[in-house]
Design a protein around this motif. Structure first.
Motif, PDB file in Angstrom:
ATOM      1  N   THR A 131      47.446 -30.992  29.120  1.00  0.00           N
ATOM      2  CA  THR A 131      48.749 -30.774  28.485  1.00  0.00           C
ATOM      3  C   THR A 131      49.890 -30.733  29.518  1.00  0.00           C
ATOM      4  O   THR A 131      49.663 -30.428  30.688  1.00  0.00           O
ATOM      5  CB  THR A 131      48.728 -29.450  27.687  1.00  0.00           C
ATOM      6  OG1 THR A 131      48.218 -28.411  28.529  1.00  0.00           O
ATOM      7  CG2 THR A 131      47.850 -29.571  26.455  1.00  0.00           C
ATOM      8  N   GLU A 160      50.194 -27.467  35.991  1.00  0.00           N
ATOM      9  CA  GLU A 160      50.261 -26.414  37.019  1.00  0.00           C
ATOM     10  C   GLU A 160      51.590 -25.664  36.994  1.00  0.00           C
ATOM     11  O   GLU A 160      51.647 -24.493  37.364  1.00  0.00           O
ATOM     12  CB  GLU A 160      50.088 -27.040  38.410  1.00  0.00           C
ATOM     13  CG  GLU A 160      48.677 -26.982  38.913  1.00  0.00           C
ATOM     14  CD  GLU A 160      48.631 -26.978  40.436  1.00  0.00           C
ATOM     15  OE1 GLU A 160      47.913 -26.144  41.012  1.00  0.00           O
ATOM     16  OE2 GLU A 160      49.313 -27.812  41.054  1.00  0.00           O
ATOM     17  N   GLY A 210      51.349 -36.424  28.128  1.00  0.00           N
ATOM     18  CA  GLY A 210      52.038 -36.486  29.411  1.00  0.00           C
ATOM     19  C   GLY A 210      52.695 -37.839  29.572  1.00  0.00           C
ATOM     20  O   GLY A 210      53.012 -38.509  28.590  1.00  0.00           O
ATOM     21  N   SER A 211      52.853 -38.244  30.810  1.00  0.00           N
ATOM     22  CA  SER A 211      53.589 -39.476  31.077  1.00  0.00           C
ATOM     23  C   SER A 211      52.736 -40.699  30.784  1.00  0.00           C
ATOM     24  O   SER A 211      51.499 -40.658  30.870  1.00  0.00           O
ATOM     25  CB  SER A 211      54.032 -39.494  32.546  1.00  0.00           C
ATOM     26  OG  SER A 211      52.897 -39.380  33.372  1.00  0.00           O
ATOM     27  N   LEU A 233      52.213 -40.044  24.807  1.00  0.00           N
ATOM     28  CA  LEU A 233      52.873 -40.371  26.081  1.00  0.00           C
ATOM     29  C   LEU A 233      54.393 -40.303  25.962  1.00  0.00           C
ATOM     30  O   LEU A 233      54.913 -39.539  25.178  1.00  0.00           O
ATOM     31  CB  LEU A 233      52.380 -41.743  26.542  1.00  0.00           C
ATOM     32  CG  LEU A 233      50.840 -41.873  26.590  1.00  0.00           C
ATOM     33  CD1 LEU A 233      50.409 -43.279  26.944  1.00  0.00           C
ATOM     34  CD2 LEU A 233      50.235 -40.864  27.560  1.00  0.00           C
ATOM     35  N   GLU A 359      62.514 -43.505  30.636  1.00  0.00           N
ATOM     36  CA  GLU A 359      62.552 -42.171  30.051  1.00  0.00           C
ATOM     37  C   GLU A 359      63.103 -41.202  31.089  1.00  0.00           C
ATOM     38  O   GLU A 359      62.421 -40.860  32.053  1.00  0.00           O
ATOM     39  CB  GLU A 359      61.141 -41.747  29.628  1.00  0.00           C
ATOM     40  CG  GLU A 359      61.144 -40.400  28.948  1.00  0.00           C
ATOM     41  CD  GLU A 359      59.762 -39.957  28.535  1.00  0.00           C
ATOM     42  OE1 GLU A 359      58.823 -40.114  29.336  1.00  0.00           O
ATOM     43  OE2 GLU A 359      59.622 -39.448  27.409  1.00  0.00           O
TER      44      GLU A 359
END
Ligand code: TAP
Length: 458
Positions: A131, A160, A210-211, A233, A359
Motif C-alpha cells: 500500500t 515506509e 502505488g505508482s 496505479l 501525474e
C-alpha cells in the motif's frame, strides 16, 4: 536484534520525527509469510458465520479507536483531521461491508448431462498487500477486508513513510480476536519487503496500490510464479466541463477534486477541460474557490489542505512550475517548517505539456480549453492513464455519450466523487488491472473451482 535498523517516521506538517519503529527486512517478511501460511488452513475452515462475526468485531474495535486512528493518520500523512476521520469511517464501513461476504460467496449450479455441476469460490492462500502513503489505512482496508472475508490470510506491507496506522490495525485485529497469523504487517522498504512478497513462492497473490512504474515491475515479477495480481496505479483524470453546465457549481467543486489530500490522490481531476465558450465564467468562479482553500495544520478543524508528504516530493512537484509555467491562480501556504505547497492552477495548458501528461501528485491543476464534444473526448482519452473522471453538463444524453466514450474505470456526472465501499473502483489502461471495493473485489481474492458429480452418467 534491530540495531540501527529503525524507520524514523516523519510528521510532514512539522518535518520532525514522530516515531521510530523497527525496520523489517527479508527475514521478517519470510517469517510473516510463514505465519500466514500456517494460519491459512484453520482460517479458511472457520465457518462463514464465525468469520463474519470476527470481522464485525474488528470493525467495532476500530470504531472504538477511531479518533485516535484519525489523529495518527492526520499527523503521519499530513492530512486534515476532518478528512482523516472520514477515511477511518470508511475503513470501519469496509470491514462491515465485507463481513457480509463470507455467507454470500455463492457459486453456480450448471445444467449438464449425467450429473450435477457446481462451482465454488475458493480462497487463494497467502496474499501480499502493498500500500502507498497517501491513504494508508483506508487503502489497506480495501484489500485486507475482502481478502480475509474470502478466507485468505494476509501479509500487509505499508509504505515506509506511513506505517503507523497499519501497525495499529494489526494490534487491534489481534485484540479483537482474529487468530494469530491471519493478518501480519511488515513495515520495511518496498524494494526489500515488497519485492520479497512479489517473489515469494508461498504468496499466491499480490494486490498493489502505488505508482505505475513500480506496478510494472510487480506485474513482471509476479509472472515468474504466475501470481494473481491486482494493480491500482496512477491517474491523470479529466474533469470535463461543458459550457451548458452549472459553471458556478463545477468551479466550486473543482478545487477539492484536485487539491484534496494536497493533490496526492490517484483520482485527482488534475486536468480541468473547459469548453472555450464557458472558460471566462468558469475561471472567474474558480479564482474565488481556490483563494478560499485553507492550507495549514492538519490537526486544526478548519484546515482543508495539509502539507505534501516529504521534502523530496515537494521538490518533484515544484519541478513542474518553471518560469514559463502559465500560473493563473496561486493560493496560500503557511510559513515555517513542514512540506507546504500552494494550491496552483495553470491556464491555459496544452494537453501535450509535461504538466498535463505526467501525474504530478501534488496541488497543481491544468486548465485545458476545448471546442465541442468530440475534442473533449479526444483530449480526455489522450493519456496513458484511465482511472477516474467527471463530466459536467445539463444535457443528459451528452453526459451518457461522453461517459461511454471515456477510457476510464470510474466516472461521475455533475459530481467529482470516485470511491464508495459498495461500488467497484479501478483503472483502465495503465491505471491498473482488477477492481477493488463493491462486489467485484471478491472475484480477485478467490479462484473458481468447478466440480462435476456423476449421478448415473459420466
Ligand atoms: P510507490 O513508490 O509505487 O509505492 C507504493 C508501495 O509500493 C509502497 O509501499 C512502496 O514501499 C512499495 N514499493 C516500492 N518499490 C517496490 C518494489 N520494487 N516492489 C514492491 N513494492 C515496492 O508509490 P507511492 O509513492 O507510495 O504512491 C504514489 C503513487 O501511487 C502515485 O503514482 C499514485 O497515483 C499511486 N496511487 C494509486 C492509487 C490507486 S487506487 N490507483 C492510490 C494511491 C496511490 P516503500 O515506499 O516503503 O518503499
Amino acid at each position: 536484534m534491530w540495531g540501527d535498523r529503525l524507520i524514523s517516521v516523519t510528521e510532514p506538517a512539522t518535518a520532525e520525527v514522530m516515531a521510530e519503529i523497527p525496520r523489517a527486512g527479508i527475514e521478517e517478511t519470510d517469517a510473516a509469510v510463514a505465519a500466514a501460511k500456517a494460519a491459512f488452513p484453520a482460517w479458511r475452515a472457520v465457518s462463514p458465520a464465525d468469520r463474519a462475526a470476527l470481522m464485525r468485531r474488528l470493525a467495532d474495535a476500530l470504531e472504538r479507536e477511531a479518533e485516535a486512528l484519525a489523529t495518527l493518520e492526520a499527523r503521519n500523512a499530513g492530512k486534515p483531521i476532518a478528512d482523516a476521520r472520514g477515511e477511518i469511517a470508511m475503513v470501519i464501513e469496509c470491514f462491515r461491508y465485507y463481513a457480509g461476504a463470507p455467507e454470500r460467496l455463492l457459486g453456480h449450479t450448471i445444467p449438464v448431462a449425467g450429473g450435477v455441476d457446481m462451482t465454488f469460490r475458493e480462497p487463494l492462500g497467502v496474499v501480499g498487500l502493498i500500500t502507498p502513503w497517501n491513504f494508508p489505512l483506508v487503502i489497506a482496508s480495501w484489500k485486507v477486508a475482502p481478502a480475509l472475508a474470502a478466507g485468505n490470510t494476509v501479509v500487509l506491507k505499508p509504505a515506509e513513510l506511513t506505517p503507523l496506522s497499519s501497525l495499529e490495525l494489526e494490534r487491534i485485529a489481534l485484540e479483537a480476536g482474529l487468530p494469530e497469523g491471519v493478518l501480519n504487517v511488515v513495515a520495511g522498504p518496498g524494494s526489500v519487503c515488497g519485492q520479497r512478497l512479489v517473489d515469494h513462492p508461498d504468496v499466491a497473490k499480490v494486490a498493489f496500490t502505488g505508482s505505475t512504474e513500480v506496478g510494472r515491475g510487480i506485474a513482471s515479477g509476479a509472472a515468474q510464479t504466475i501470481k494473481r495480481v491486482t494493480l491500482e496505479l496512477g491517474g491523470k483524470s479529466a474533469n470535463v466541463i461543458f459550457a451548458d453546465a452549472d459553471l458556478d457549481a463545477a468551479a466550486a467543486a473543482a478545487p477539492s477534486a484536485v487539491f484534496g489530500n494536497a493533490g496526492q490522490d490517484c483520482c485527482a481531476r488534475s486536468r480541468i477541460l473547459v469548453e472555450r465558450s464557458g472558460l471566462d465564467q468558469f475561471m472567474a468562479a474558480l479564482v474565488g474557490a481556490v483563494d478560499a482553500i485553507r492550507v495549514g495544520d492538519p490537526l486544526d478543524e478548519q484546515t482543508q489542505m495539509g502539507p505534501l508528504i516529504s521534502a523530496s516530493h515537494r521538490d518533484t512537484v515544484a519541478s513542474y512550475l518553471n518560469d514559463d509555467a502559465p500560473v493563473a491562480i496561486r493560493g496560500d501556504k503557511p510559513d515555517g517548517p513542514g512540506f507546504w505547497f500552494e494550491p496552483t492552477v495553470l491556464s491555459p495548458v496544452d494537453n501535450s505539456d509535461r504538466a498535463a501528461t505526467e501525474e504530478i501528485f501534488g496541488p497543481v491543476a491544468c486548465v485545458i480549453p476545448f471546442d465541442g464534444e468530440d475534442e473533449a473526448v479526444q483530449i480526455a482519452n489522450d493519456t496513458i492513464y484511465g482511472l477516474s473522471g467527471s463530466i459536467w453538463t445539463r444535457d443528459g444524453a451528452k453526459a451518457l455519450r461522453v461517459t461511454r466514450a471515456l477510457d476510464s474505470g470510474v466516472i461521475s456526472i455533475n459530481s467529482n466523487s470516485s470511491v464508495r465501499v459498495t461500488t467497484p473502483f479501478g483503472g483502465f489502461k495503465q491505471s491498473g488491472v482488477g477492481r477493488e471495493l463493491g462486489p467485484d473485489a471478491l472475484d480477485h481474492y478467490t479462484d473458481v473451482k468447478n466440480v462435476y458429480y456423476a449421478t448415473g452418467g459420466n
